[in-house]
Scaffold this motif. Structure first.
Motif, PDB file in Angstrom:
ATOM      1  N   ALA A  89      45.003  50.281  42.752  1.00  0.00           N
ATOM      2  CA  ALA A  89      43.719  49.656  43.065  1.00  0.00           C
ATOM      3  C   ALA A  89      42.772  50.598  43.785  1.00  0.00           C
ATOM      4  CB  ALA A  89      43.950  48.415  43.919  1.00  0.00           C
ATOM      5  N   ALA A 137      49.620  41.581  43.964  1.00  0.00           N
ATOM      6  CA  ALA A 137      48.586  42.196  43.130  1.00  0.00           C
ATOM      7  C   ALA A 137      47.310  41.354  43.142  1.00  0.00           C
ATOM      8  CB  ALA A 137      49.100  42.372  41.705  1.00  0.00           C
ATOM      9  N   THR A 140      45.614  41.879  46.439  1.00  0.00           N
ATOM     10  CA  THR A 140      45.001  43.213  46.432  1.00  0.00           C
ATOM     11  C   THR A 140      43.692  43.196  45.651  1.00  0.00           C
ATOM     12  OG1 THR A 140      47.180  44.261  46.588  1.00  0.00           O
ATOM     13  CG2 THR A 140      45.366  45.627  45.780  1.00  0.00           C
ATOM     14  N   GLY A 141      43.637  42.376  44.606  1.00  0.00           N
ATOM     15  CA  GLY A 141      42.399  42.240  43.848  1.00  0.00           C
ATOM     16  C   GLY A 141      41.251  41.754  44.708  1.00  0.00           C
ATOM     17  N   ALA A 144      40.329  44.908  46.982  1.00  0.00           N
ATOM     18  CA  ALA A 144      39.634  45.949  46.219  1.00  0.00           C
ATOM     19  C   ALA A 144      38.281  45.479  45.723  1.00  0.00           C
ATOM     20  CB  ALA A 144      40.507  46.395  45.042  1.00  0.00           C
ATOM     21  N   SER A 218      42.100  41.644  37.872  1.00  0.00           N
ATOM     22  CA  SER A 218      42.421  42.908  38.547  1.00  0.00           C
ATOM     23  C   SER A 218      43.920  43.049  38.730  1.00  0.00           C
ATOM     24  CB  SER A 218      41.715  42.964  39.905  1.00  0.00           C
ATOM     25  OG  SER A 218      40.318  43.015  39.755  1.00  0.00           O
ATOM     26  N   ASN A 221      45.507  44.258  35.662  1.00  0.00           N
ATOM     27  CA  ASN A 221      45.208  45.685  35.483  1.00  0.00           C
ATOM     28  C   ASN A 221      46.116  46.559  36.341  1.00  0.00           C
ATOM     29  OD1 ASN A 221      43.150  45.125  33.654  1.00  0.00           O
ATOM     30  ND2 ASN A 221      41.542  45.137  35.212  1.00  0.00           N
ATOM     31  N   TYR A 222      46.339  46.144  37.593  1.00  0.00           N
ATOM     32  CA  TYR A 222      47.204  46.923  38.487  1.00  0.00           C
ATOM     33  C   TYR A 222      48.647  46.922  37.976  1.00  0.00           C
ATOM     34  CZ  TYR A 222      43.265  45.934  41.650  1.00  0.00           C
ATOM     35  OH  TYR A 222      42.019  45.781  42.219  1.00  0.00           O
TER      36      TYR A 222
END
Length: 491
Positions: A89, A137, A140-141, A144, A218, A221-222
């Motif tokens: 990220a 994750a 984290t999205g 980020a 996101s 994606n990670y």
């Protein structure tokens, strides 16, 4: 899981006074253990949003179980889960701290751009590492994506306990409304939030359904960037959707900050199945560590009868033995627990956390001197031994041998240097300095404990006393001065 031994550091839960007040106020409304009945259906969505901010929760946690858990093994596992995701990220892993909240409800949330809060229930209910990684994750999205930019100024200097207290205040108010007891809920909420209502309000208003969907995309994606499956994330959201069917039935889809559950799962499934890694499984070693952590949490947090049913004696796995050993320790069966701990060590002699458990057992059974050697072994083997160093330091002090006191202080200071947010460690350090007759340093350690708890008034009171007895300009004097000059963030 509250610890009653002054030197037991591993797996320690500490509670703020504010959280305890909430437990007393809210507990009567939840005494039967149910929180999802018809009378609270209309309040579920609003309450979950207020508590979790950028959350994956369906129901709020019981206030009786709220607090932070510090445990080296669990934190190492969460760190290993999170580091690749943060790297993918573009977020520095060292800038983000993960806090484990002592609640068995399935919930994770971020409260600013550098702190992720994860309930122990996430680990306990997730059967695979991939399910937890998907949760992390998603959070984290949010970080980020800058979804909490409006809160950063308000929270960047606040202690984690203060943040949790603010969110608990919102939970207490919501729980009171859900049960029809507006008075006690409001009273507990006001006591907890300490003027932080605007933070909760801003966090709630700053979230839009589009941002939740963006965090979902996101996260996938990670996971793809790190070669991991999104299947666990999909499993998690599907489970949450099933649990929230009742609340979703009564919810206005335009009045909530999160996408409606079925809509969310459908959108995720289409994208997740396009990944070339969708059918990839977790590495066996990571699954083993996950199973051990789940067992450990069960042993500490669940009723012994529940542990026995979940891990019957017929189950000879390492995880089952781990859960039973911890449960035996909690019930005071130290002889059986020590024998079981020795069996764990024999099966895996290089596991630092089995040695740590033996040290904990010996301390708890009144044998701190005998605990020193197991703790030393654990420190030598652990990848991040800061918390265990505090346990070792506590055992050295508790041995009540003047010849070991300075070594105990050394390990306590070393552990706290690595784990500066380990609140209870400062209490142990204050005891150690007190026994050594170093009163100003004992007062400084007490000031640091209060400061980390967010009680700035008491922190500054002790810091003032410490500063008067410390050498001007010394590192300890400067730490006391920093506390005195600190300006708490305004609510």
């Amino acid at each position: 899981m509250a610890n009653d031994h002054p030197t037991l550091a591993a797996f320690m839960e500490f509670r703020s006074t504010m959280a305890e007040k909430t437990a007393k106020s809210v507990a009567p409304a939840r005494r039967d253990g149910r929180g999802t009945g018809r009378r609270c259906a209309n309040a579920v969505v609003a309450l979950a949003t207020a508590v979790s901010v950028a959350s994956m929760s369906v129901m709020p946690a019981s206030a009786q179980s709220i607090g932070f858990i510090r445990d080296a093994e669990i934190e190492d596992l969460l760190r290993d889960y999170t580091t690749p995701i943060l790297k993918a990220a573009g977020v520095g892993a060292s800038a983000v701290h993960i806090y484990l909240v002592g609640s068995t409800a399935f919930n994770a949330f971020v409260a600013d751009g550098r702190r992720i809060f994860v309930n122990s229930g996430v680990l306990m209910q997730a059967k695979t590492p991939n399910e937890v990684i998907g949760v992390l994750a998603h959070e984290t999205g949010h970080i980020a994506g800058g979804h909490l930019a409006r809160m950063r100024q308000q929270l960047q200097n606040a202690q984690a306990i203060s943040i949790l207290a603010t969110l608990l205040g919102a939970a207490a108010m919501g729980a009171g409304a859900a049960s029809g007891d507006f008075g006690s809920g409001a009273q507990a909420g006001n006591a907890l939030m300490l003027g932080g209502a605007q933070i909760a309000k801003r966090s709630l208003l700053s979230y839009q359904r589009s941002e939740e969907a963006a965090a979902d995309r996101s996260a996938i994606n990670y996971l793809n960037a790190t070669g991991q499956s999104a299947k666990g994330m999909l499993t998690t959201f599907a489970g949450l959707a099933d649990q929230s069917m009742l609340s979703a039935k009564y919810a206005d889809p335009y009045a909530v900050s999160h996408p409606m559950p079925r809509e969310r799962v459908s959108a995720l499934e289409r994208v997740a199945r396009e990944s070339p890694y969708f059918d990839r499984n977790d590495p066996p070693e990571l699954q083993r560590r996950h199973d051990l952590v789940r067992a450990k949490l069960s042993g500490y947090l669940e009723h012994p009868g529940t542990v026995a049913r979940r891990y019957p004696k017929s189950d000879k796995s390492l995880a089952a033995n781990y859960a039973r050993t911890v449960s035996q320790m909690r019930t005071g069966d130290y002889r059986a627990a020590l024998a079981s701990a020795d069996g764990l060590i024999k099966a895996m002699p290089n596991n630092p956390y089995f040695w740590e458990l033996k040290g904990d057992l010996l301390v708890k059974s009144g044998k701190p001197r005998e605990a020193i050697a197991p703790y030393q072994k654990a420190v030598a083997l652990a990848p991040n031994p800061g918390l265990i160093k505090v346990s070792l330091g506590g055992a050295l002090v508790a041995a009540n041998d003047p010849a070991l006191l300075n070594e105990g202080i050394k390990y306590l200071n070393g552990g706290l240097q690595e784990e500066p947010d380990f609140v209870t460690g400062y209490r142990h350090l204050a005891i150690a300095y007190g026994r050594a007759g170093r009163v100003p340093e004992a007062e400084l350690a007490t000031a640091q404990e209060h400061f980390k708890r967010g009680d700035y008034e008491m922190a500054q009171r002790f810091a003032q006393r410490a500063k008067q007895g410390l050498k001007t300009g010394s590192p300890a004097w400067l730490r006391a001065d920093d506390i005195l000059t600190y300006k708490p963030p305004r609510s």
